[in-house]
Design a protein around this motif. Structure first.
Motif, PDB file in Angstrom:
ATOM      1  N   ALA A  51       0.836  -1.205   0.000  1.00 49.90           N
ATOM      2  CA  ALA A  51       0.000   0.000   0.000  1.00 49.90           C
ATOM      3  C   ALA A  51       0.867   1.249   0.000  1.00 49.90           C
ATOM      4  CB  ALA A  51      -0.930  -0.001   1.212  1.00 49.90           C
ATOM      5  N   ARG A  52       0.328   2.281  -0.608  1.00 52.64           N
ATOM      6  CA  ARG A  52       0.933   3.610  -0.557  1.00 52.64           C
ATOM      7  C   ARG A  52      -0.008   4.512   0.239  1.00 52.64           C
ATOM      8  NH1 ARG A  52       4.975   3.573  -4.581  1.00 52.64           N
ATOM      9  NH2 ARG A  52       4.603   1.998  -6.205  1.00 52.64           N
ATOM     10  N   PHE A  53       0.534   5.609   0.802  1.00 50.73           N
ATOM     11  CA  PHE A  53      -0.317   6.488   1.601  1.00 50.73           C
ATOM     12  C   PHE A  53       0.160   7.932   1.459  1.00 50.73           C
ATOM     13  CE2 PHE A  53       3.313   5.698   4.335  1.00 50.73           C
ATOM     14  CZ  PHE A  53       3.538   6.939   4.918  1.00 50.73           C
ATOM     15  N   VAL A  54      -0.721   8.833   1.862  1.00 45.23           N
ATOM     16  CA  VAL A  54      -0.347  10.241   2.054  1.00 45.23           C
ATOM     17  C   VAL A  54      -0.774  10.616   3.467  1.00 45.23           C
ATOM     18  CG1 VAL A  54      -0.343  11.045  -0.329  1.00 45.23           C
ATOM     19  CG2 VAL A  54      -2.496  10.949   0.923  1.00 45.23           C
ATOM     20  N   TYR A  55       0.038  11.432   4.116  1.00 43.53           N
ATOM     21  CA  TYR A  55      -0.264  11.914   5.460  1.00 43.53           C
ATOM     22  C   TYR A  55      -1.101  13.190   5.373  1.00 43.53           C
ATOM     23  CZ  TYR A  55       2.769   8.921   8.344  1.00 43.53           C
ATOM     24  OH  TYR A  55       3.330   7.877   9.032  1.00 43.53           O
ATOM     25  N   LEU A  56      -2.094  13.314   6.273  1.00 40.62           N
ATOM     26  CA  LEU A  56      -2.951  14.499   6.357  1.00 40.62           C
ATOM     27  C   LEU A  56      -2.887  15.041   7.777  1.00 40.62           C
ATOM     28  CD1 LEU A  56      -5.111  16.331   4.987  1.00 40.62           C
ATOM     29  CD2 LEU A  56      -6.835  14.730   5.820  1.00 40.62           C
ATOM     30  N   LYS A  57      -2.538  16.316   7.926  1.00 41.51           N
ATOM     31  CA  LYS A  57      -2.477  16.963   9.228  1.00 41.51           C
ATOM     32  C   LYS A  57      -2.992  18.391   9.100  1.00 41.51           C
ATOM     33  CE  LYS A  57       0.645  18.091  13.057  1.00 41.51           C
ATOM     34  NZ  LYS A  57       2.028  18.015  13.572  1.00 41.51           N
ATOM     35  N   ASN A  58      -3.893  18.778  10.017  1.00 37.01           N
ATOM     36  CA  ASN A  58      -4.473  20.125   9.971  1.00 37.01           C
ATOM     37  C   ASN A  58      -5.053  20.430   8.592  1.00 37.01           C
ATOM     38  OD1 ASN A  58      -3.700  20.521  12.619  1.00 37.01           O
ATOM     39  ND2 ASN A  58      -1.784  21.529  12.064  1.00 37.01           N
ATOM     40  N   ALA A  63       3.003  14.662   3.227  1.00 37.18           N
ATOM     41  CA  ALA A  63       4.031  13.637   3.015  1.00 37.18           C
ATOM     42  C   ALA A  63       3.380  12.387   2.428  1.00 37.18           C
ATOM     43  CB  ALA A  63       4.744  13.298   4.324  1.00 37.18           C
ATOM     44  N   LYS A  64       4.218  11.544   1.814  1.00 40.63           N
ATOM     45  CA  LYS A  64       3.736  10.282   1.251  1.00 40.63           C
ATOM     46  C   LYS A  64       4.727   9.185   1.608  1.00 40.63           C
ATOM     47  CE  LYS A  64       6.068  10.905  -3.197  1.00 40.63           C
ATOM     48  NZ  LYS A  64       5.943  10.892  -4.664  1.00 40.63           N
ATOM     49  N   GLY A  65       4.322   7.935   1.379  1.00 42.54           N
ATOM     50  CA  GLY A  65       5.215   6.829   1.665  1.00 42.54           C
ATOM     51  C   GLY A  65       4.556   5.497   1.358  1.00 42.54           C
ATOM     52  N   GLU A  66       5.208   4.410   1.794  1.00 45.45           N
ATOM     53  CA  GLU A  66       4.688   3.074   1.563  1.00 45.45           C
ATOM     54  C   GLU A  66       4.525   2.350   2.890  1.00 45.45           C
ATOM     55  OE1 GLU A  66       7.301   1.086  -1.140  1.00 45.45           O
ATOM     56  OE2 GLU A  66       6.984   2.533  -2.757  1.00 45.45           O
ATOM     57  N   TYR A 121      -5.445   9.228  -5.007  1.00 44.45           N
ATOM     58  CA  TYR A 121      -4.046   9.281  -4.579  1.00 44.45           C
ATOM     59  C   TYR A 121      -3.205  10.061  -5.578  1.00 44.45           C
ATOM     60  CZ  TYR A 121       0.707   7.712  -3.519  1.00 44.45           C
ATOM     61  OH  TYR A 121       2.055   7.682  -3.232  1.00 44.45           O
ATOM     62  N   ASN A 122      -3.378   9.755  -6.854  1.00 45.91           N
ATOM     63  CA  ASN A 122      -2.600  10.442  -7.893  1.00 45.91           C
ATOM     64  C   ASN A 122      -2.935  11.925  -7.956  1.00 45.91           C
ATOM     65  OD1 ASN A 122      -1.309   8.068  -8.588  1.00 45.91           O
ATOM     66  ND2 ASN A 122      -2.730   7.569 -10.255  1.00 45.91           N
ATOM     67  N   THR A 123      -4.213  12.259  -7.757  1.00 51.65           N
ATOM     68  CA  THR A 123      -4.612  13.671  -7.770  1.00 51.65           C
ATOM     69  C   THR A 123      -3.867  14.453  -6.692  1.00 51.65           C
ATOM     70  OG1 THR A 123      -6.821  13.163  -8.621  1.00 51.65           O
ATOM     71  CG2 THR A 123      -6.536  15.279  -7.485  1.00 51.65           C
ATOM     72  N   ILE A 124      -3.829  13.879  -5.485  1.00 52.62           N
ATOM     73  CA  ILE A 124      -3.153  14.558  -4.370  1.00 52.62           C
ATOM     74  C   ILE A 124      -1.664  14.715  -4.660  1.00 52.62           C
ATOM     75  CG2 ILE A 124      -2.525  14.370  -1.932  1.00 52.62           C
ATOM     76  CD1 ILE A 124      -5.173  12.743  -1.597  1.00 52.62           C
ATOM     77  N   VAL A 125      -1.009  13.616  -5.049  1.00 50.21           N
ATOM     78  CA  VAL A 125       0.440  13.647  -5.269  1.00 50.21           C
ATOM     79  C   VAL A 125       0.795  14.510  -6.478  1.00 50.21           C
ATOM     80  CG1 VAL A 125       2.457  12.240  -5.811  1.00 50.21           C
ATOM     81  CG2 VAL A 125       0.777  11.423  -4.143  1.00 50.21           C
TER      82      VAL A 125
END
Length: 631
Positions: A51-58, A63-66, A121-125
């Motif tokens: 899986a891949r992810f993006v971090y959401l804060k406030n 950030a992104k990662g695996e 996911y692609n839209t965000i990145v």
């Protein structure tokens, strides 16, 4: 690495992980933890190594990662999962609000874990990449021309350009002339440049959103939002006919604080306007209890009868508490005090409009900050400046006589965001728009409120429910042990009683009798119909009295008028309910007026009031009264 399924194809999934207010002390770049039962956690567990992810804060993706290996452990009666983070990479921050309408995932539930599709996911990145990797400008002039053209093509509202006064823009321009790496700035110039830094911090999320919408580029070493800010400030300078001297280099110097400030010599400014360092007092005996409640809710009210040290304790605790941080030297500017009263308003507390007449007779209106907005902004600046430190300076606002004001009117829309979990960087961080300026406003987590409430005026039961729910309440009652100790009786009531004898000095006898008298009166007040514990007599009336005359004056000019107020001038009730038919030396019962009386007459009354079986002392005081009359 993303693992492959049996067909040799990536078995990949995509997630958004929130990192706000975590109960775990993890480094998000290495580990992400969650409890069993967290919504959509099963899907994440099943996505181990794929899986891949993006971090959401406030409400910002940053950030992104695996997702790597996932382990679990049992403690506190629950299963806790730890996700190993791989390929961690920070991306250009992008506001959720800027792209929310283009995403298919619903974020209204604010879940810790949200499964999304690859398209989202692609839209965000990709949008973050556009913000960071738009066309590279060679000069700030190129950036200015391109961004201005893009603004005109999109008809985007130029929300930052509001024609500020020439004096403000001119002040920025003059201060920027002094700015270079390792420069020593005058404190006036530094103050003006701080306005620029604060302006960028206030509007950074909006600038980031606008940069994405414009698909504008960036200058070397600057993000899209930073580049846009430089361009818009240069545009303000140009519109006001000033030299466009705000550059990428100057922005970086400002942002990094790569300069020193030359403060004025002693005598150059009013010392009363410069915060001084706090020499912390000894903590009040309730310090640990007060600290525990403040840390929990951020707001606390001291309530009780008059004279129970509420305001004194609030000030003493605040001075002690802000100085209990190892890496921070506390200043008086971290503590502010305001007193509420019936005519105090939102405009006094938060912000209001003030009118000034121009030379041509015209009237100009401007926003004037109230004490709450002022201390909030100072606390926010300290919080932002200390994010990389272990400690953040505490700020305390003491609100004296809290219940004398119209609390709903004074706090207005801020009632909601007072709650601890709605502060900046907390789980349910909430932003509201101020009533007059329309400016987005939040409360920082390092600001604490201590209110005092005189329950003789109004019961806490009558305080607005919304306010009561957001404050904790700490009761203050008459402290007889403190009175005994401060008057030399070692906190022992028997010591005070034993001090009463014919040989006792009048001053000592009056001190002991006054403490016993206050205790007796409070007991009778509690038993009296339509009275309650909020209308007792506090201990501070009998503190710091230098001699018998001062003690008598306190009874004549403070304590007795207070009782008259409590009983609405019903002297017959005072005589029967409180004085048991005594008190003719102190009050003229026929005219219902407080007499002028001597310390000896007060002593006689208190002996009778407290039922002290000391006829010799009583006769001595009566004899002294007669002697004084003949003299």
């Amino acid at each position: 690495m993303i693992k492959l399924n049996n067909s040799g194809i990536e078995a990949e999934r995509w997630f958004i992980l929130r990192v706000e207010n975590s109960e775990y002390n993890d480094d998000p770049s290495e580990v992400y933890s969650f409890r069993e039962g967290t919504p959509e956690s099963l899907q994440l567990i099943e996505a181990e190594d794929c899986a891949r992810f993006v971090y959401l804060k406030n409400n910002q993706f940053y950030a992104k990662g695996e997702i790597g290996a996932i382990t679990s452990e049992e403690h506190d009666g629950a299963t806790h999962y730890r996700v190993t983070i791989e390929e961690y990479d920070e991306i250009e921050p992008i506001a959720l609000g800027a792209i929310e309408n283009t995403l298919k995932t619903d974020f209204s539930d604010r879940n810790k874990i949200t499964k999304i599709n690859q398209e989202d996911y692609n839209t965000i990145v990709d949008d973050a990449k556009i913000q960071k990797e738009g066309p590279a400008y060679e000069t700030v002039g190129d950036a200015y021309v391109d961004v201005r053209n893009r603004l005109q093509e999109t008809n985007q509202e130029e929300w930052l350009i509001q024609q500020p006064a020439d004096a403000v823009i001119g002040g920025w321009t003059d201060a920027l002339e002094e700015l270079e790496v390792e420069a020593t700035l005058s404190w006036e110039a530094a103050a003006k440049l701080k306005q620029l830094v604060d302006l960028y911090k206030d509007f950074q999320p909006r600038l980031a959103t606008l940069a994405v919408e414009l698909r504008a580029g960036h200058l070397e070493d600057l993000s899209g939002s930073e580049t846009l800010f430089v361009v818009l400030i240069r545009d303000l300078q140009q519109r006001c006919d000033f030299q466009m001297n705000f550059t990428a280099e100057k922005f970086k110097i400002l942002n990094q604080g790569a300069y020193t400030i030359r403060f004025p010599d002693e005598g150059d400014t009013d010392p009363s306007e410069t915060p001084s360092y706090i020499d912390p007092p000894e903590p009040p005996k309730e310090a640990s209890r007060i600290e525990r409640q403040l840390q929990k809710t951020k707001q606390l009210v001291f309530y009780g009868p008059p004279g129970t040290s509420k305001t004194y304790t609030a000030q003493r605790f605040a001075q002690w508490w802000v100085a209990q941080q190892d890496t921070i030297r506390a200043t008086t500017d971290q503590i502010r005090t305001v007193t509420f009263h019936p005519s105090f308003s939102y405009e006094d507390f938060v912000e209001g409009l003030t009118a000034k007449s121009g030379a041509d007779g015209s009237v100009e209106y401007s926003i004037q900050k109230g004490i709450f907005r002022d201390i909030c902004e100072d606390a926010i600046s300290a919080y932002e400046d200390s994010k990389s430190s272990k400690e953040v300076p505490r700020y305390v606002l003491i609100i004296d006589e809290l219940n004398r004001g119209n609390l709903s009117q004074i706090f207005g829309e801020l009632i909601t965001i007072l709650e601890a979990d709605k502060r900046i960087d907390e789980t349910n961080h909430t932003v509201t728009d101020l009533a007059h300026s329309g400016k987005p406003f939040s409360i920082p987590p390092n600001l604490y409120l201590i209110g005092t409430m005189n329950t003789a005026d109004r019961s806490i039961a009558l305080v607005d429910t919304a306010i009561r729910r957001r404050f904790r309440f700490l009761s203050f009652t008459p402290d007889y042990s403190l009175l005994l100790d401060k008057n030399g009786f070692d906190e022992d009531i028997d010591t005070a009683i034993n001090a009463l004898s014919p040989e006792t000095e009048l001053e000592t006898a009056l001190r002991a009798l006054s403490i016993l008298g206050i205790k007796q009166l409070n007991s009778r007040i509690l038993e009296s119909p339509d009275m309650d514990k909020g209308k007792q007599i506090g201990h501070t009336y009998l503190l710091n009295l230098e001699d018998e005359t001062a003690i008598a004056d306190t009874w004549q000019y403070e304590i007795l008028p207070l009782l008259e107020e409590y009983y609405y001038s019903q002297f017959d009730r005072i005589r029967e309910d409180l004085f048991a038919g005594e008190g003719e030396h102190l009050i003229n019962w026929k005219t219902e007026e407080i007499r002028d009386f001597s310390p000896h007459e007060l002593a006689i009354f208190l002996i009778k009031l407290t039922d002290q079986n000391i006829p010799e002392l009583l006769r001595k005081q009566s004899s002294q009264i007669n002697t004084n009359k003949h003299e």
